[in-house]
Design an enzyme around this catalytic site. Structure first.
Site, mmCIF file in Angstrom:
data_model
loop_
_atom_site.group_PDB
_atom_site.id
_atom_site.type_symbol
_atom_site.label_atom_id
_atom_site.label_comp_id
_atom_site.label_asym_id
_atom_site.label_seq_id
_atom_site.Cartn_x
_atom_site.Cartn_y
_atom_site.Cartn_z
ATOM 1 N N LYS A 1 -6.720 7.875 -4.691
ATOM 2 C CA LYS A 1 -7.386 7.865 -3.374
ATOM 3 C C LYS A 1 -6.450 7.411 -2.112
ATOM 4 O O LYS A 1 -5.419 6.657 -2.624
ATOM 5 C CB LYS A 1 -8.618 7.162 -3.251
ATOM 6 C CG LYS A 1 -8.598 5.819 -3.415
ATOM 7 C CD LYS A 1 -9.907 4.984 -3.551
ATOM 8 C CE LYS A 1 -9.805 3.686 -3.804
ATOM 9 N NZ LYS A 1 -11.063 3.042 -4.394
ATOM 10 N N ARG B 1 -23.708 1.911 -2.903
ATOM 11 C CA ARG B 1 -22.632 2.618 -2.220
ATOM 12 C C ARG B 1 -23.228 4.237 -2.320
ATOM 13 O O ARG B 1 -23.433 5.080 -1.629
ATOM 14 C CB ARG B 1 -21.365 2.572 -2.419
ATOM 15 C CG ARG B 1 -20.477 3.267 -1.437
ATOM 16 C CD ARG B 1 -19.151 2.846 -1.353
ATOM 17 N NE ARG B 1 -18.260 3.203 -2.784
ATOM 18 C CZ ARG B 1 -17.130 2.695 -2.890
ATOM 19 N NH1 ARG B 1 -16.438 1.670 -2.130
ATOM 20 N NH2 ARG B 1 -16.565 2.935 -4.139
ATOM 21 N N TYR C 1 5.740 -14.657 22.551
ATOM 22 C CA TYR C 1 4.737 -14.490 23.603
ATOM 23 C C TYR C 1 3.719 -15.458 23.712
ATOM 24 O O TYR C 1 3.154 -16.025 22.697
ATOM 25 C CB TYR C 1 3.900 -13.041 23.605
ATOM 26 C CG TYR C 1 5.031 -11.932 23.794
ATOM 27 C CD1 TYR C 1 5.580 -11.816 24.988
ATOM 28 C CD2 TYR C 1 5.427 -11.412 22.666
ATOM 29 C CE1 TYR C 1 6.337 -10.802 25.052
ATOM 30 C CE2 TYR C 1 6.185 -10.129 22.780
ATOM 31 C CZ TYR C 1 6.811 -9.699 24.128
ATOM 32 O OH TYR C 1 7.769 -8.977 24.088
ATOM 33 N N MET D 1 5.378 -7.016 17.992
ATOM 34 C CA MET D 1 4.983 -5.710 17.413
ATOM 35 C C MET D 1 6.282 -5.104 16.691
ATOM 36 O O MET D 1 6.188 -4.488 15.798
ATOM 37 C CB MET D 1 5.066 -4.796 18.799
ATOM 38 C CG MET D 1 4.719 -3.522 18.302
ATOM 39 S SD MET D 1 4.299 -2.358 19.791
ATOM 40 C CE MET D 1 3.748 -0.830 19.083
HETATM 41 C C1 LIG Z 1 -10.810 2.598 -5.861
HETATM 42 C C2 LIG Z 1 -11.865 2.746 -6.808
HETATM 43 C C3 LIG Z 1 -11.449 2.442 -7.950
HETATM 44 C C4 LIG Z 1 -10.120 1.721 -8.492
HETATM 45 O O1 LIG Z 1 -10.325 0.291 -8.120
HETATM 46 P P1 LIG Z 1 -8.949 -0.781 -8.523
HETATM 47 O O2 LIG Z 1 -9.526 -1.826 -8.154
HETATM 48 O O3 LIG Z 1 -7.910 -0.180 -7.541
HETATM 49 O O4 LIG Z 1 -8.629 -0.438 -9.779
HETATM 50 C C5 LIG Z 1 -12.269 2.808 -9.012
HETATM 51 N N1 LIG Z 1 -13.576 3.423 -8.881
HETATM 52 C C6 LIG Z 1 -13.906 3.595 -7.530
HETATM 53 C C7 LIG Z 1 -15.155 4.273 -7.273
HETATM 54 C C8 LIG Z 1 -13.118 3.323 -6.441
HETATM 55 O O5 LIG Z 1 -13.655 3.575 -5.400
#
Ligand SMILES: *Cc1c(COP(=O)(O)O)cnc(C)c1O
Length: 358
Positions: free
Chosen positions: A30, A122, A257, A304
């Site tokens: 992802k 979720r 700054y 920045m």
């Molecule tokens: C991101 C995610 C993972 C992977 O998790 P890691 O901690 O990066 O290994 C597995 N399952 C779901 C549903 C996720 O959203």
């Protein structure tokens, strides 16, 4: 000189092989493969023997199909573009009873994985009754092209927490549902639950009856929790810039700054480095050090596109300034409270940093 984000391809690949440990992994890709680059990551994972991928966006799932025509691809979010899911043969989560009833017909010929909500809340079915309801309803559906129930899965929200009991609780709740369904004679082609933390907590093996561990961050070279030895997981990413000037400042001078940093000793050497929050360096990361010529020096102010680093007379203009590499790792700062591994990775600005695979 511009700040550089670079990945050592061989180190990335070797880490993937080591993390895989000859187990059957579903690589989570992802967010552009945790920003390592989707195409790069999928190709290296294929080489390392991983043939199953998972992401949260349909657009990425389609791209994975184009890169890996033979792969099994699992979409962790339910979507409504059923034709695309079918066309690219993407497996998808079944996230709730209401989604099932609303889209039973839309889902025809689509492979779905029934999801258990567990403690994360979720997405997913609430309890065993809901699993039974969908399984029984589906058994009565005599339509020829009905959805194909091919998987069962959950996500652990507490696997990287050691001070609370929640991981044990969510693990048991899940195994209980899984074992009951298997005892009742239901079968699933794919059963998966473990993220990186859970995978390592279980001894870098896939849990009983599971077909895959669904691993992300470990494959990208960061440890999910601090008890793991650094040598178990190798970081292939380097983020570095250069010293553009070394200035001398004196006690009482304010630098940066709005009084960002007050000099406390005379003849202090201040390196001006050309990387800043505009390149994605988090403010919390700037509470810590950088690595110059193998030695750590404290960051004193973050702007920045610049930062000030308090150095000594061994540091010179053009010297390399390393924010992250395998000696000054992302996970080290995760455990120091800078932000999650994925948060530090996601903050990086890929429009301003020069991106290289070496
Ligand atoms: C991101 C995610 C993972 C992977 O998790 P890691 O901690 O990066 O290994 C597995 N399952 C779901 C549903 C996720 O959203």
């Amino acid at each position: 000189m511009t700040a550089i984000w670079s990945v050592d391809t061989e180190a990335f690949y070797q880490n993937a092989v080591k993390v895989r440990n000859n187990q059957s992994l579903m690589a989570v890709v992802k967010n552009n493969a945790y920003h390592y680059g989707l195409e790069f990551a999928v190709k290296e994972f294929l080489k390392a023997g991983i043939q199953t991928f998972s992401t949260t966006s349909l657009k990425e799932a389609v791209r994975v199909r184009e890169i890996a025509p033979q792969a099994t691809i699992f979409l962790m979010n339910a979507v409504y573009d059923f034709d695309t899911v079918r066309k690219y043969q993407i497996h998808m989560t079944l996230p709730s009873l209401s989604y099932y009833y609303d889209h039973k017909d839309d889902l025809s010929s689509i492979h779905v994985h029934l999801e258990f909500e567990n403690l994360l809340h979720r997405s997913g079915f609430k309890d065993l009754n809901e699993f039974h309801e969908v399984l029984e309803n589906d058994a009565q559906n005599k339509s020829e092209n009905k959805m194909i129930i091919s998987g069962l899965w959950t996500h652990f929200g507490y696997a990287d927490e050691f001070d609370v009991l929640e991981y044990g609780i969510e693990r048991e709740a899940w195994l209980n549902i899984l074992n009951i369904l298997l005892d009742e004679g239901y079968t699933f082609d794919m059963i998966h639950s473990q993220n990186s933390a859970s995978y390592y907590r279980e001894g870098q093996i896939v849990l009983p009856h599971h077909t895959h561990a669904r691993v992300g961050i470990a494959l990208y070279g960061s440890r999910p929790y601090s008890k793991l030895n650094k040598s178990e997981i190798q970081q292939s990413l380097t983020v570095k810039s250069n010293v553009i000037q070394v200035r001398e400042v004196n006690k009482g001078d304010y630098c940066g700054y709005s009084f960002a940093y007050e000099v406390t000793k005379d003849y202090t050497h201040l390196a001006v480095v050309d990387v800043g929050y505009g390149d994605g360096i988090l403010k919390s990361r700037a509470q810590h050090e950088v690595l110059i010529n193998g030695k750590r020096y404290p960051i004193k102010a973050l702007m920045m596109s610049h930062m000030f680093v308090e150095v000594d007379d061994e540091v010179h203009p053009q010297d390399e300034v390393v924010l992250y590499n395998n000696d000054i790792r992302i996970d080290e700062y995760t455990f120091k409270g800078v932000g999650a591994n994925s948060e530090q990775l996601s903050a990086m600005n890929h429009d301003s940093l020069i991106k290289e695979y070496i």
